[in-house]
Design a protein around this motif. Sequence first.
Motif, PDB file in Angstrom:
ATOM      1  N   PHE A 113       0.824  -1.205   0.000  1.00  0.00           N
ATOM      2  CA  PHE A 113       0.000   0.000   0.000  1.00  0.00           C
ATOM      3  C   PHE A 113       0.865   1.265   0.000  1.00  0.00           C
ATOM      4  CE2 PHE A 113      -2.231   3.389   2.311  1.00  0.00           C
ATOM      5  CZ  PHE A 113      -3.369   3.522   1.531  1.00  0.00           C
ATOM      6  N   ASN A 114       1.999   1.223   0.680  1.00  0.00           N
ATOM      7  CA  ASN A 114       2.853   2.404   0.808  1.00  0.00           C
ATOM      8  C   ASN A 114       3.579   2.784  -0.480  1.00  0.00           C
ATOM      9  OD1 ASN A 114       2.183   2.818   3.466  1.00  0.00           O
ATOM     10  ND2 ASN A 114       3.995   1.805   4.297  1.00  0.00           N
ATOM     11  N   GLN A 115       3.637   1.888  -1.432  1.00  0.00           N
ATOM     12  CA  GLN A 115       4.356   2.161  -2.663  1.00  0.00           C
ATOM     13  C   GLN A 115       3.631   3.218  -3.480  1.00  0.00           C
ATOM     14  OE1 GLN A 115       4.864  -1.565  -4.674  1.00  0.00           O
ATOM     15  NE2 GLN A 115       6.373  -2.344  -3.214  1.00  0.00           N
ATOM     16  N   GLU A 116       4.278   4.336  -3.702  1.00  0.00           N
ATOM     17  CA  GLU A 116       3.684   5.452  -4.432  1.00  0.00           C
ATOM     18  C   GLU A 116       3.946   5.312  -5.929  1.00  0.00           C
ATOM     19  OE1 GLU A 116       1.826   7.803  -3.339  1.00  0.00           O
ATOM     20  OE2 GLU A 116       2.042   7.614  -1.167  1.00  0.00           O
ATOM     21  N   GLY A 117       2.921   5.546  -6.704  1.00  0.00           N
ATOM     22  CA  GLY A 117       3.067   5.623  -8.153  1.00  0.00           C
ATOM     23  C   GLY A 117       3.246   4.299  -8.864  1.00  0.00           C
ATOM     24  N   LYS A 118       3.230   3.185  -8.133  1.00  0.00           N
ATOM     25  CA  LYS A 118       3.382   1.896  -8.791  1.00  0.00           C
ATOM     26  C   LYS A 118       2.059   1.463  -9.389  1.00  0.00           C
ATOM     27  CE  LYS A 118       4.831  -2.886  -8.056  1.00  0.00           C
ATOM     28  NZ  LYS A 118       5.310  -3.897  -7.080  1.00  0.00           N
ATOM     29  N   PRO A 119       2.011   1.128 -10.682  1.00  0.00           N
ATOM     30  CA  PRO A 119       0.754   0.709 -11.315  1.00  0.00           C
ATOM     31  C   PRO A 119       0.145  -0.491 -10.594  1.00  0.00           C
ATOM     32  CG  PRO A 119       2.446   1.103 -12.967  1.00  0.00           C
ATOM     33  CD  PRO A 119       3.132   1.159 -11.639  1.00  0.00           C
ATOM     34  N   GLY A 120      -1.139  -0.400 -10.318  1.00  0.00           N
ATOM     35  CA  GLY A 120      -1.832  -1.497  -9.669  1.00  0.00           C
ATOM     36  C   GLY A 120      -1.738  -1.518  -8.164  1.00  0.00           C
ATOM     37  N   SER A 121      -0.983  -0.598  -7.566  1.00  0.00           N
ATOM     38  CA  SER A 121      -0.887  -0.581  -6.104  1.00  0.00           C
ATOM     39  C   SER A 121      -2.223  -0.140  -5.510  1.00  0.00           C
ATOM     40  CB  SER A 121       0.226   0.359  -5.654  1.00  0.00           C
ATOM     41  OG  SER A 121      -0.059   1.696  -6.024  1.00  0.00           O
ATOM     42  N   PRO A 122      -2.596  -0.666  -4.339  1.00  0.00           N
ATOM     43  CA  PRO A 122      -3.902  -0.337  -3.750  1.00  0.00           C
ATOM     44  C   PRO A 122      -4.004   1.147  -3.421  1.00  0.00           C
ATOM     45  CG  PRO A 122      -2.890  -2.222  -2.656  1.00  0.00           C
ATOM     46  CD  PRO A 122      -1.838  -1.613  -3.521  1.00  0.00           C
ATOM     47  N   MET A 123      -5.188   1.708  -3.638  1.00  0.00           N
ATOM     48  CA  MET A 123      -5.448   3.102  -3.311  1.00  0.00           C
ATOM     49  C   MET A 123      -6.196   3.243  -1.998  1.00  0.00           C
ATOM     50  SD  MET A 123      -3.954   4.709  -5.691  1.00  0.00           S
ATOM     51  CE  MET A 123      -4.554   6.361  -5.372  1.00  0.00           C
ATOM     52  N   VAL A 124      -6.901   2.177  -1.583  1.00  0.00           N
ATOM     53  CA  VAL A 124      -7.666   2.193  -0.337  1.00  0.00           C
ATOM     54  C   VAL A 124      -7.181   1.054   0.545  1.00  0.00           C
ATOM     55  CG1 VAL A 124      -9.955   1.979   0.707  1.00  0.00           C
ATOM     56  CG2 VAL A 124      -9.685   3.209  -1.458  1.00  0.00           C
ATOM     57  N   ALA A 125      -6.839   1.386   1.790  1.00  0.00           N
ATOM     58  CA  ALA A 125      -6.454   0.373   2.773  1.00  0.00           C
ATOM     59  C   ALA A 125      -7.595   0.192   3.766  1.00  0.00           C
ATOM     60  CB  ALA A 125      -5.182   0.790   3.503  1.00  0.00           C
ATOM     61  N   LEU A 126      -7.846  -1.046   4.149  1.00  0.00           N
ATOM     62  CA  LEU A 126      -8.887  -1.372   5.118  1.00  0.00           C
ATOM     63  C   LEU A 126      -8.224  -2.085   6.287  1.00  0.00           C
ATOM     64  CD1 LEU A 126     -11.320  -2.817   2.458  1.00  0.00           C
ATOM     65  CD2 LEU A 126     -11.533  -0.582   3.522  1.00  0.00           C
TER      66      LEU A 126
END
Length: 504
Positions: A384-397
């Motif tokens: 989740f913390n990875q910024e700008g990586k394609p496909g990385s989650p935008m919402v954490a639960l």
Amino acid sequence: MRRSKAPSMRLAAKRESGNPHPSEQQEEPPCSWPSNSPQMAWGSSKSYESLGLRELKPGENPLRGSRIYHVLWRNQTTKKHKTWTGNGTLVVTGSKMTLKDDSGLVVDTATCFKPRQIKENDQLQIGSRDVEVQEEFQNVEECAAHRKLEIANWCKKIDTQNGHVGDTESPPVVNLPFRSHVLKKRMRQGSPTEVEEDFKTVGECPAQRKKEIPSWSQETNPTSPPSYQSISWESPSEPVNPLPPASFTPVEYLCLLAPAQLQEKILHFLAAHSHGQEQSVVLDMVHEICDHPVLLKTRVNQPDSLELMQMLKPRLPPWTEMGLYDSAKFEFVHLMLDDLVVERGEKCCIVANSQDCLRLVMGYCENWDISHVQLNDADQVSSFNQEGKPGSPMVALALTSQLPGIRSLRCKYLIIYNHNARRQATNNHFLAAETKIYTLVTSGGSPEEQEFYRSLGVHPGDATDDLESYRCAEPPYTKEFLQEACISDSLESLQRIYLTKNET
């Protein structure tokens, strides 16, 4: 991450819901299958797929010798962030397990050589498909209603294949059990007065009174049904200790939200019928209502709440018709996700005390193609913390029970769905950077609001003056204030916001 016009579409649906189209203007479905259709197991042979599914015959019981479950299914994949392909059913007959899609077509089968007790939330592998089990069908009526929905879905698919998309209506809504983490309804159809009609008899339904609980007090005229504001909803547990001064540096917004219409009606009902009931059970129900009324679905067959639910259920809309605007908290969440995540591309985290609350958000994200992940370990936090990586989650639960094992989550916005999760969610180990925090409280005099003020060591009547660490903002909010707070200007339920005084 795609940009979507979905928020404006849903808002338009909300505003137009008070003027539904007259029923006489509705056209008949383009096709339907008569009850005397040939007896064929739809999907078991390619030779008669065009004949479609048939309705159940009188006296026919699909549950005789079988168990049937609502499920979510998808093709097996090695993708790290998986999404469900669709809804369906799982039919278990002896050792054979048959997976069907939402039109009744057989998708895959599997053989279970050892007896297995299947239960809700189980993850299964059926052939080359992954399956998550939802509720089990309880009676023939549910099977018949679901069969009609399958027929409508199949007709729609055939019309689409034949190029008649514009002539096809949406499948009719039937009263099926609610799939708790697939909240797809945009807005319950019908005017607000229709809901009010369902609750007109709020004081007319006789209740078997048990011994009165002394700690509950009624301040209204006993001849008239009490409002929920007039009841002292005292917790049976020890008094809540005030929270210590917050040790976090991010800006915090304590958002008091007026209950949605359905929430308010149910709270009125409980105020009128809760005397003599087990107080802890009623308070648990109140918390579920404040989170989302659809969560009451799990109480239908529970012995401790059976009496109240038998009186309440006839006054509720079908579970499947409850949607985004039947909970002030969920309306806040979906508008914030639309604004912050979909439109601005910012990462957001949502913390809740129960998995049921998170499932509501999961279903919303899946339905609107918002990439998300539930945080259970360090690898998911890192992803989740990875910024700008394609496909990385935008919402954490995140569940509050999992927070002690989560460190250094990087996101600009944190929404605390349950106010009593605030203590665990606002610690320096969990959050890694400056974050705007939104704590949601259902207000309007609700028991949750009273508990919230007590948790701050403040009497509700003196709250505005006695919250020393916060300053108060009330409607009408300025455009500049909402922009600074990053709160959607479409949110009409905001009654009051407390925010840290050092906010500029």
